[in-house]
Design a protein around this motif. Structure first.
Motif, PDB file in Angstrom:
ATOM      1  N   SER A 150       0.846  -1.153   0.228  1.00 48.68           N
ATOM      2  CA  SER A 150       0.201  -0.113  -0.008  1.00 48.68           C
ATOM      3  C   SER A 150       0.789   1.214   0.058  1.00 48.68           C
ATOM      4  O   SER A 150       1.990   1.415   0.552  1.00 48.68           O
ATOM      5  CB  SER A 150      -0.987   0.092   1.333  1.00 48.68           C
ATOM      6  N   LEU A 151       0.152   2.393  -0.795  1.00 46.84           N
ATOM      7  CA  LEU A 151       0.910   3.722  -0.604  1.00 46.84           C
ATOM      8  C   LEU A 151      -0.225   4.545  -0.334  1.00 46.84           C
ATOM      9  O   LEU A 151      -1.028   4.554  -1.174  1.00 46.84           O
ATOM     10  CB  LEU A 151       1.366   3.949  -2.117  1.00 46.84           C
ATOM     11  N   ASN A 163      -4.860  14.589  -1.930  1.00 51.06           N
ATOM     12  CA  ASN A 163      -4.601  14.722  -3.241  1.00 51.06           C
ATOM     13  C   ASN A 163      -3.970  15.811  -3.727  1.00 51.06           C
ATOM     14  O   ASN A 163      -4.610  16.644  -4.474  1.00 51.06           O
ATOM     15  CB  ASN A 163      -5.955  13.814  -4.127  1.00 51.06           C
ATOM     16  N   LEU A 178      -2.961  12.490  -8.366  1.00 49.39           N
ATOM     17  CA  LEU A 178      -3.392  11.241  -8.362  1.00 49.39           C
ATOM     18  C   LEU A 178      -4.237  10.741  -9.473  1.00 49.39           C
ATOM     19  O   LEU A 178      -4.408   9.893  -9.983  1.00 49.39           O
ATOM     20  CB  LEU A 178      -4.068  10.732  -7.002  1.00 49.39           C
ATOM     21  N   THR A 186       5.736  11.552  -5.380  1.00 48.14           N
ATOM     22  CA  THR A 186       5.509  11.607  -4.056  1.00 48.14           C
ATOM     23  C   THR A 186       6.763  11.456  -3.312  1.00 48.14           C
ATOM     24  O   THR A 186       7.724  10.776  -3.861  1.00 48.14           O
ATOM     25  CB  THR A 186       4.566  10.159  -3.556  1.00 48.14           C
ATOM     26  N   LYS A 239       2.776  -0.576  -6.189  1.00 49.15           N
ATOM     27  CA  LYS A 239       2.039  -0.024  -5.080  1.00 49.15           C
ATOM     28  C   LYS A 239       0.521  -0.142  -5.527  1.00 49.15           C
ATOM     29  O   LYS A 239       0.266   0.359  -6.581  1.00 49.15           O
ATOM     30  CB  LYS A 239       2.687   1.197  -4.611  1.00 49.15           C
ATOM     31  N   VAL A 255      -2.312   2.392  -4.356  1.00 47.52           N
ATOM     32  CA  VAL A 255      -2.547   3.949  -3.944  1.00 47.52           C
ATOM     33  C   VAL A 255      -3.911   3.734  -3.096  1.00 47.52           C
ATOM     34  O   VAL A 255      -4.952   3.399  -3.742  1.00 47.52           O
ATOM     35  CB  VAL A 255      -2.562   4.696  -4.991  1.00 47.52           C
ATOM     36  N   CYS A 283       5.964   8.051 -10.043  1.00 47.78           N
ATOM     37  CA  CYS A 283       4.973   7.095 -10.234  1.00 47.78           C
ATOM     38  C   CYS A 283       4.126   7.036 -11.442  1.00 47.78           C
ATOM     39  O   CYS A 283       3.984   8.171 -11.889  1.00 47.78           O
ATOM     40  CB  CYS A 283       4.030   7.084  -8.835  1.00 47.78           C
TER      41      CYS A 283
END
Length: 115
Positions: free
Chosen positions: A6-7, A12, A17, A24, A39, A41, A106
């Motif tokens: 998990s991230l 936001n 996002l 990040t 990950k 999110v 990301c």
């Protein structure tokens, strides 16, 4: 379905996002933040997307370029980013002159629709 680490995001910043590529900034953890890491999110505990980290640069807060800080949170002053980061980690007793941070780029590989 593949389960990724998990991230978590509580906010936001800059609506980042919703972009296919976003940054990040997290406390340095090379076993968690590395190129190729996948990950899931979560935004405010809600499933949001699956991502892959495509690059990580490790720096102290003072060494992060002002434009990166401004883009990450969508504010016009880099100092506001510093305030946000220090607030996020206020309970960790951090020396900000020496603490390393991972600036991760990301890439969204899957958007997750939730009801």
């Amino acid at each position: 379905m593949t389960i990724y680490e998990s991230l978590l995001f509580s906010h936001n910043w800059n609506n980042k996002l919703e972009c296919n590529i976003f940054t990040t900034v997290r406390l340095h953890q090379p076993k968690k933040h590395f190129a190729g890491a996948k990950k899931t999110v979560y935004l405010k505990k809600q499933l949001h997307s699956n991502i892959v980290i495509i690059e990580v640069v490790t720096l102290t807060l003072a060494k992060i370029k002002p434009w990166i800080k401004m883009m990450d949170v969508g504010y016009e002053k880099a100092e506001e980013f510093d305030t946000i980061i220090k607030t996020m980690y206020k309970n960790k007793n951090i020396n900000w002159d020496t603490q390393l941070l991972d600036v991760s780029i990301c890439h969204v590989i899957e958007r997750i629709k939730t009801q």
